[in-house]
Design an enzyme around this catalytic site. Structure first.
Site, PDB file in Angstrom:
ATOM      1  CG  ASP A   1      -3.476  10.501  10.843  1.00 21.66           C
ATOM      2  OD1 ASP A   1      -3.398   9.542  11.623  1.00 21.66           O
ATOM      3  OD2 ASP A   1      -3.229  10.451   9.644  1.00 21.66           O
TER       4      ASP A   1
ATOM      5  CE  LYS B   1      -1.728   1.907   3.943  1.00 22.62           C
ATOM      6  NZ  LYS B   1      -1.500   3.360   3.887  1.00 22.62           N
ATOM      7  CG  ASN B   2       2.596   2.591   3.538  1.00 22.90           C
ATOM      8  OD1 ASN B   2       1.415   2.933   3.382  1.00 22.90           O
ATOM      9  ND2 ASN B   2       3.133   2.380   4.721  1.00 22.90           N
TER      10      ASN B   2
ATOM     11  NE  ARG C   1       0.215  12.120   6.937  1.00 20.12           N
ATOM     12  CZ  ARG C   1       0.717  13.293   7.225  1.00 20.12           C
ATOM     13  NH1 ARG C   1      -0.034  14.219   7.763  1.00 20.12           N
ATOM     14  NH2 ARG C   1       1.982  13.555   7.011  1.00 20.12           N
TER      15      ARG C   1
ATOM     16  CG  ASP D   1       2.915   1.418   9.238  1.00 19.05           C
ATOM     17  OD1 ASP D   1       2.594   2.284  10.060  1.00 19.05           O
ATOM     18  OD2 ASP D   1       3.023   1.652   8.016  1.00 19.05           O
TER      19      ASP D   1
END
Ligand code: UD1
Length: 419
Positions: free
Chosen positions: A118, A22-23, A94, A307
């Site tokens: 956030d 994803k990142n 974000r 994470d």
């Protein structure tokens, strides 16, 4: 409203394949803006954040088709684009901020909504802004938007980051590839996802050296070309499965990932008592006993990733002994432990430290995911809780994990989604 229902007790066994990170993929998508023409990104996960990013880029004027079965994304970027990223999308994700660098360097203007609050803490944008200013842009905050201008183009500069921010490194990198002259990013982030985007930019014709080290040097070029690029595997999803194997005394083989990106988490998995076998396209974690507690300190790569912190706190919650977990990136990430405590975990936090005293078994309860990784941590905890745990806030989990429940079930878990 969707919840994930997990009944604890099963030993997870089998093989799971992780999709693209994803990142990484969100930034690769933004990078295609740098070159007119049609680019293709492969190994794209079917997650909500990709859908949001695609919508944002469509509104800019890109034509995007996502072939989910083939996990590929085709992005056609026209010669001219809009340069406004609206609040309704940015507030949902974000990472939308990553269009800022490409837009301002290619079109000389960008209006990107400020992401606002956030769930994992106040995450600044000051390094992004200062970086762009050093490259010659004017950046102002107006009516909730970051408004950047560089009508005469950007120029190279030496930029020292106070902290090796992933997002700021990417913003500066994507702006610098089309700036005139040489840019040096000192104290750059070294994450595998940074190496991935540098590889893609180089394939597009950018001149970059030092990717994966603390000093990245970019020599600007006039024009970049579209490419086909494969996203690297998701090391955070892979690490989540490793923790699941340890917690359920299981045996899980994870493929689609280069294990070298998980050196620190896998060394903690070994410290917990598991056997880790590194394989060509992944790794295997086998566990036969109750895990031992492991201390963790989150740090930028190659340190332990923030994470994976909630998943490893969940692992410590049922381990033998006590562990100290120190969170150095996002101060609000410990909000998750209040939910874990509802499952009977013994966790005490003090500032950015959490002391976890392992208990033999957790006890099921309804809980609420506050962010993606907290959600994963709670589902893992549900796997070792007595009875049926309902995890609310599934929309957070969907942002980062493809077919999480299906994969859990394929490994033998008693889990389902309930709408
Ligand atoms: C990215 C990841 C996120 C991961 C994080 C750290 C994406 C979409 N998200 O987030 O999952 O947890 O890296 O590995 O890739 N900071 C500032 N000012 C800035 C920028 C950052 O103060 O201008 C601070 C942040 O508040 C935080 C730290 O720097 O404390 C690290 O943030 P950063 O590395 O930028 O994380 P993200 O890129 O937002």
């Amino acid at each position: 409203m969707t919840v994930i229902s997990v009944t604890g007790g099963a030993r997870l066994e089998g093989l799971v394949r992780v999709t693209g990170a994803k990142n990484s993929v969100l930034k690769l998508m933004a990078a295609t803006i740098l070159a007119p023409g049609t680019s293709t990104i492969t190994n794209v996960p079917a997650i909500l954040d990709v859908t949001i990013m695609a919508e944002l880029m469509r509104r800019l004027g890109c034509d995007i088709s996502h072939d989910e079965p083939k996990q590929s994304l085709t992005i056609s970027v026209p010669e001219k684009l809009e340069h406004r990223a609206d609040y309704d999308l940015v507030r949902q994700m974000r990472a939308s901020i990553c269009v800022l660098g490409p837009l301002v360097t290619r079109f000389g203007a960008a209006d990107v909504a400020l992401p606002g609050g956030d769930a994992i803490g106040s995450r600044g944008l000051d390094y992004h802004i200062e970086g762009l200013k050093k490259l010659g842009a004017t950046v102002k905050s107006e009516h909730g938007y970051l408004v950047a201008h560089a009508e005469n183009g950007l120029h190279g500069a030496t930029i020292h980051l106070d902290f090796p921010s992933v997002g700021a490194t990417e913003t500066i990198l994507m702006a610098a590839v089309l700036a005139s002259g040489v840019t040096v990013i000192d104290n750059a982030a070294r994450e595998p996802e940074i190496v991935d985007i540098c590889n893609m930019l180089s394939e597009m014709g950018a001149q970059i050296s030092g990717a994966g080290t603390s000093v990245i040097e970019i020599t600007g070029v006039k024009k970049l070309n579209p490419v086909t690029h494969q996203t690297i595997g998701d090391r955070i999803v892979a690490g989540t499965w490793a923790a699941a194997a340890v917690m359920t005394k299981g045996d899980i083989t994870v493929t689609g990932i280069d294990a070298k990106y998980l050196e620190m988490p896998l060394s903690k998995i070994r410290d917990a008592g598991a056997t880790v076998d590194i394989e060509k396209d992944g790794f295997r974690v086998t566990m036969n006993s109750r895990p031992k507690s492991v201390d963790i300190v989150t740090l930028p790569y190659p340190g332990f990733p923030t994470d994976l912190q909630p998943q490893f706190i969940a692992m410590n919650a049922i381990a033998e002994g006590a562990a100290m977990v120190t969170e150095n990136l996002f101060e609000a990430r410990f909000r998750f432990v209040q939910e874990l405590a509802r499952l009977g975990a013994s966790v005490k936090t003090d500032g950015h430290h959490a002391l976890i005293r392992g208990v033999e078994k957790l006890s099921s309860a309804p809980v609420e995911a506050t962010d993606i990784r907290a959600g994963a941590g709670l589902v893992l905890a549900g796997l070792v809780a007595d009875g049926n745990t309902l995890v609310h806030g599934v929309e957070h989990i969907d942002r980062g994990y493809t077919d999480f429940v299906d994969q859990l079930v394929s490994l033998g878990a008693d889990a389902k989604r309930i709408d």
